[in-house]
Design an enzyme around this catalytic site. Structure first.
Site, PDB file in Angstrom:
ATOM      1  N   ASN A 173       0.828  -1.207   0.000  1.00 43.35           N
ATOM      2  CA  ASN A 173       0.000   0.000   0.000  1.00 43.35           C
ATOM      3  C   ASN A 173       0.869   1.267   0.000  1.00 43.35           C
ATOM      4  OD1 ASN A 173      -2.334   1.524   0.053  1.00 43.35           O
ATOM      5  ND2 ASN A 173      -3.152   0.590   1.901  1.00 43.35           N
TER       6      ASN A 173
ATOM      7  N   SER B 241       3.777   1.899   2.740  1.00 43.64           N
ATOM      8  CA  SER B 241       4.108   0.615   3.380  1.00 43.64           C
ATOM      9  C   SER B 241       5.609   0.440   3.602  1.00 43.64           C
ATOM     10  CB  SER B 241       3.549  -0.550   2.560  1.00 43.64           C
ATOM     11  OG  SER B 241       4.036  -0.492   1.244  1.00 43.64           O
TER      12      SER B 241
ATOM     13  N   GLU C 113      10.330  -0.969  -7.627  1.00 47.26           N
ATOM     14  CA  GLU C 113       9.292  -0.495  -6.712  1.00 47.26           C
ATOM     15  C   GLU C 113       7.975  -0.530  -7.484  1.00 47.26           C
ATOM     16  OE1 GLU C 113      10.041   3.356  -5.075  1.00 47.26           O
ATOM     17  OE2 GLU C 113       8.236   3.322  -3.847  1.00 47.26           O
TER      18      GLU C 113
HETATM   19  P1  DGT Z   1       6.329   3.799   0.257  1.00 53.49           P
HETATM   20  O1  DGT Z   1       7.793   3.909   0.038  1.00 53.49           O
HETATM   21  O2  DGT Z   1       5.874   2.399   0.484  1.00 53.49           O
HETATM   22  O3  DGT Z   1       5.843   4.776   1.281  1.00 53.49           O
HETATM   23  O4  DGT Z   1       5.685   4.144  -1.124  1.00 53.49           O
HETATM   24  P2  DGT Z   1       5.089   5.469  -1.637  1.00 53.49           P
HETATM   25  O5  DGT Z   1       3.841   5.768  -0.898  1.00 53.49           O
HETATM   26  O6  DGT Z   1       6.116   6.550  -1.711  1.00 53.49           O
HETATM   27  O7  DGT Z   1       4.787   5.040  -3.116  1.00 53.49           O
HETATM   28  P3  DGT Z   1       3.438   4.545  -3.724  1.00 53.49           P
HETATM   29  O8  DGT Z   1       3.715   3.806  -4.955  1.00 53.49           O
HETATM   30  O9  DGT Z   1       2.672   3.742  -2.750  1.00 53.49           O
HETATM   31  O10 DGT Z   1       2.672   5.856  -4.089  1.00 53.49           O
HETATM   32  C1  DGT Z   1       3.201   7.108  -4.437  1.00 53.49           C
HETATM   33  C2  DGT Z   1       2.031   8.021  -4.688  1.00 53.49           C
HETATM   34  O11 DGT Z   1       1.541   7.780  -5.983  1.00 53.49           O
HETATM   35  C3  DGT Z   1       0.873   7.776  -3.760  1.00 53.49           C
HETATM   36  O12 DGT Z   1       0.204   9.002  -3.529  1.00 53.49           O
HETATM   37  C4  DGT Z   1      -0.038   6.845  -4.520  1.00 53.49           C
HETATM   38  C5  DGT Z   1       0.248   7.221  -5.917  1.00 53.49           C
HETATM   39  N1  DGT Z   1       0.245   6.118  -6.863  1.00 53.49           N
HETATM   40  C6  DGT Z   1       1.228   5.274  -7.149  1.00 53.49           C
HETATM   41  N2  DGT Z   1       0.913   4.483  -8.177  1.00 53.49           N
HETATM   42  C7  DGT Z   1      -0.306   4.839  -8.548  1.00 53.49           C
HETATM   43  C8  DGT Z   1      -1.198   4.409  -9.548  1.00 53.49           C
HETATM   44  O13 DGT Z   1      -0.935   3.546 -10.389  1.00 53.49           O
HETATM   45  N3  DGT Z   1      -2.392   5.032  -9.543  1.00 53.49           N
HETATM   46  C9  DGT Z   1      -2.748   5.978  -8.640  1.00 53.49           C
HETATM   47  N4  DGT Z   1      -3.967   6.489  -8.697  1.00 53.49           N
HETATM   48  N5  DGT Z   1      -1.931   6.429  -7.720  1.00 53.49           N
HETATM   49  C10 DGT Z   1      -0.731   5.866  -7.678  1.00 53.49           C
END
Ligand code: DGT
Length: 230
Positions: free
Chosen positions: A28, A31, A103
């Site tokens: 998520n 995560s 990632e």
């Molecule tokens: P981490 O290191 O586990 O804390 O990961 P994050 O939160 O930096 O990375 P991630 O992939 O969960 O999400 C980065 C931001 O981009 C987060 O606001 C959700 C968004 N996001 C990532 N991939 C997608 C996607 O395919 N669609 C949408 N709607 N949002 C996405």
């Protein structure tokens, strides 16, 4: 909770013959994927490819991530089309190392994020169909396969707290409910295996613990992969 040493050794050996042994780190929002990848980035035999979130925040001066959060019905298709492109770019990137760690993947973009927009009624049907047609074409015509998925399993409450603490501007209005839906989609896909097919075997890691405890677990995985490559 990681794969047995013997099977990892075999996987690493296999990867030397052809394409790199490819690992997708999934979980998520919040995560701990970035932290997890950082631990592996220090190893010689591994290339880590972080998610191109900075590219999504500045596409020729436009912040696609912010647009998607501000008005998902209007900009969801724009954002997800671009995510799909940048993910395909990572999947097809040639690397010298025997292990390539990514990632996320094009699969979680489709099976969790696009699915969530669609199921929530935030993505119009024609937008969803166009994206899905693209996704199916990519799966059929490109080698985007992986060898292992590491699922950083969390509870939505924990990641919501982390998200608020890191205070990324675009995420300031993201409610717990959004993370709960994403959590359920990850769970059904990677844990219960009741939705989409898994593109690789899954290793589940409890990523609810605080960061200091997590780093011990990450180092443990790191040692096992290093071992396998020796
Ligand atoms: P981490 O290191 O586990 O804390 O990961 P994050 O939160 O930096 O990375 P991630 O992939 O969960 O999400 C980065 C931001 O981009 C987060 O606001 C959700 C968004 N996001 C990532 N991939 C997608 C996607 O395919 N669609 C949408 N709607 N949002 C996405």
């Amino acid at each position: 909770p990681f794969c047995g040493r013997a099977s990892l050794s075999k996987m690493a050996r296999d990867s030397k013959n052809s394409k790199p042994f490819t690992v997708f780190v999934e979980g998520n929002v919040g995560s701990g994927k970035t932290t997890f990848l950082k631990h592996f980035a220090a190893l010689d035999n591994i290339v880590t490819l972080t998610e191109p979130v900075d590219r999504w925040r500045n596409v020729r001066g436009q912040n696609f991530l912010d647009l998607m959060y501000t008005d998902p019905s209007r900009w969801g298709i724009t954002f997800q089309t671009y995510v799909q492109l940048t993910m395909l770019d990572l999947h097809t990137k040639a690397v010298e190392s025997p292990v390539k760690m990514m990632e996320r993947s094009i699969f979680s973009a489709r099976y969790c994020f696009v699915e969530n927009l669609h199921q929530s009624g935030l993505m119009p049907e024609p937008d969803f169909i166009a994206l899905d047609e693209w996704f199916n074409w990519i799966v059929k015509n490109h080698d985007i396969s992986g060898n292992l998925i590491i699922y950083l399993r969390t509870s939505p409450e924990v990641v919501h707290k982390r998200m608020m603490a890191r205070a990324r501007t675009e995420e300031s209005c993201v409610p717990l409910e959004y993370l709960e839906k994403l959590h359920q989609l990850h769970e059904n896909w990677l844990f219960h295996r009741t939705s989409f097919s898994c593109p690789a075997p899954v290793v589940v890691i409890d990523a609810n613990q605080d960061l200091s405890l997590m780093s011990a677990e990450f180092s443990n995985c790191e040692a096992k992969i290093a071992d396998a490559l020796a």
